[in-house]
Design a protein around this motif. Structure first.
Motif, mmCIF file in Angstrom:
data_model
loop_
_atom_site.group_PDB
_atom_site.id
_atom_site.type_symbol
_atom_site.label_atom_id
_atom_site.label_comp_id
_atom_site.label_asym_id
_atom_site.label_seq_id
_atom_site.Cartn_x
_atom_site.Cartn_y
_atom_site.Cartn_z
ATOM 1 N N THR A 52 0.821 -1.210 0.000
ATOM 2 C CA THR A 52 0.000 0.000 0.000
ATOM 3 C C THR A 52 0.857 1.262 0.000
ATOM 4 O O THR A 52 1.716 1.434 0.864
ATOM 5 C CB THR A 52 -0.917 0.023 1.240
ATOM 6 N N LEU A 54 1.545 5.067 0.683
ATOM 7 C CA LEU A 54 1.069 6.089 1.623
ATOM 8 C C LEU A 54 1.565 7.481 1.238
ATOM 9 O O LEU A 54 1.272 8.456 1.922
ATOM 10 C CB LEU A 54 1.545 5.755 3.044
ATOM 11 N N LEU A 57 0.119 11.648 1.603
ATOM 12 C CA LEU A 57 -0.952 11.779 2.587
ATOM 13 C C LEU A 57 -0.464 12.533 3.826
ATOM 14 O O LEU A 57 0.738 12.604 4.099
ATOM 15 C CB LEU A 57 -1.469 10.398 2.994
ATOM 16 N N ASP A 81 -5.848 11.632 6.686
ATOM 17 C CA ASP A 81 -6.194 12.310 5.436
ATOM 18 C C ASP A 81 -7.384 11.644 4.745
ATOM 19 O O ASP A 81 -7.368 10.440 4.487
ATOM 20 C CB ASP A 81 -4.970 12.264 4.518
ATOM 21 N N ALA A 84 -7.032 9.236 1.759
ATOM 22 C CA ALA A 84 -6.485 7.880 1.894
ATOM 23 C C ALA A 84 -7.516 6.840 1.466
ATOM 24 O O ALA A 84 -8.703 6.958 1.796
ATOM 25 C CB ALA A 84 -6.059 7.632 3.342
ATOM 26 N N ALA A 88 -5.155 2.261 2.891
ATOM 27 C CA ALA A 88 -4.160 3.191 3.424
ATOM 28 C C ALA A 88 -4.593 3.718 4.790
ATOM 29 O O ALA A 88 -3.770 3.867 5.701
ATOM 30 C CB ALA A 88 -3.936 4.342 2.452
ATOM 31 N N TYR A 89 -5.880 3.987 4.937
ATOM 32 C CA TYR A 89 -6.409 4.458 6.230
ATOM 33 C C TYR A 89 -6.122 3.427 7.319
ATOM 34 O O TYR A 89 -5.611 3.767 8.398
ATOM 35 C CB TYR A 89 -7.908 4.710 6.117
ATOM 36 N N LEU A 92 -2.397 3.331 8.173
ATOM 37 C CA LEU A 92 -1.953 4.500 8.935
ATOM 38 C C LEU A 92 -2.436 4.452 10.383
ATOM 39 O O LEU A 92 -1.707 4.846 11.302
ATOM 40 C CB LEU A 92 -2.427 5.783 8.247
ATOM 41 N N ARG A 119 -11.399 10.129 9.766
ATOM 42 C CA ARG A 119 -11.054 10.709 8.467
ATOM 43 C C ARG A 119 -11.335 12.202 8.518
ATOM 44 O O ARG A 119 -12.328 12.632 9.086
ATOM 45 C CB ARG A 119 -11.899 10.091 7.361
#
Length: 202
Positions: A52, A54, A57, A81, A84, A88-89, A92, A119
């Motif tokens: 993934t 990142l 972001l 962010d 994302a 990715a969320y 992170l 988010r």
């Protein structure tokens, strides 16, 4: 556990009235106001977790620490962010909660209350020496390096064992407003720092 890495820049503003004593004492010296309250912003220039991407972001953090950093019992929250992807969320959140181990793994030890991740449209901009972080209605911050003897040259504490980065630019907050998770903070004019980060795990 998959490999991850983040390169970019971190800015931080806290309640300390003079430059953060945690940088050189590594959390053993108490914050100047007895407790540490602050916000941070991370701009990810290059980032990867497993497959993934990142990169590009931004992440914002809220930190509420009741005393010496090294003693733990932190409360923390993250704004991820809104650009994302779902993957990715999730990656992170794992990194910034400490679950992914590595550089940020100490969060899993020191944070006793993870207030949550949301988010949000996290903006991290640079104009000259100034860095500005905005999470609408939650965090508005702007930091810039303090002046030194040689004009145009930053005041830097180098070769530290500080977990964020070995070299830390001494800065101050032109603006530091937090309205989030029941916290209402105004840290204009207080301690700030700017760090080039190179984090990885596990």
């Amino acid at each position: 556990m998959e490999k991850w890495s983040i390169k970019g820049e971190l800015i931080l503003n806290c309640s300390c009235t003079v430059f953060c004593p945690c940088v050189v004492s590594l959390g053993k010296h108490p914050p100047t106001e007895g407790r540490c309250q602050g916000w941070a912003g991370v701009r990810i220039d290059q980032g990867q977790s497993g497959e993934t991407d990142l990169s590009g972001l931004n992440v914002a953090l809220l930190l509420d620490i009741p005393g010496n950093m090294a003693r733990g019992n932190w409360a923390a929250a993250a704004y991820i962010d809104e650009r994302a992807s779902d993957d990715a969320y999730d990656k992170l959140v794992r990194i910034f909660s400490g679950e992914a181990r590595g550089t940020t793994g100490l969060f899993s030890i020191l944070v006793s209350q993870f207030l949550g991740a949301e988010r949000a449209p996290v903006s991290f901009e640079r104009e000259g020496g100034k860095r500005r972080l905005v999470v609408p209605k939650r965090i508005i911050g702007e930091v810039e390096p303090i002046g030194g003897k040689e004009p145009g040259k930053e005041v830097v504490i180098t070769n530290t064992e500080y977990w964020i980065a070995p070299d830390v630019v001494v800065a101050k907050a032109n603006q530091g407003r937090v309205r989030a998770f029941g916290r209402v903070w105004d840290f204009d004019g207080r301690s700030a720092e700017i760090c080039e980060i190179d984090w990885r795990g596990p």
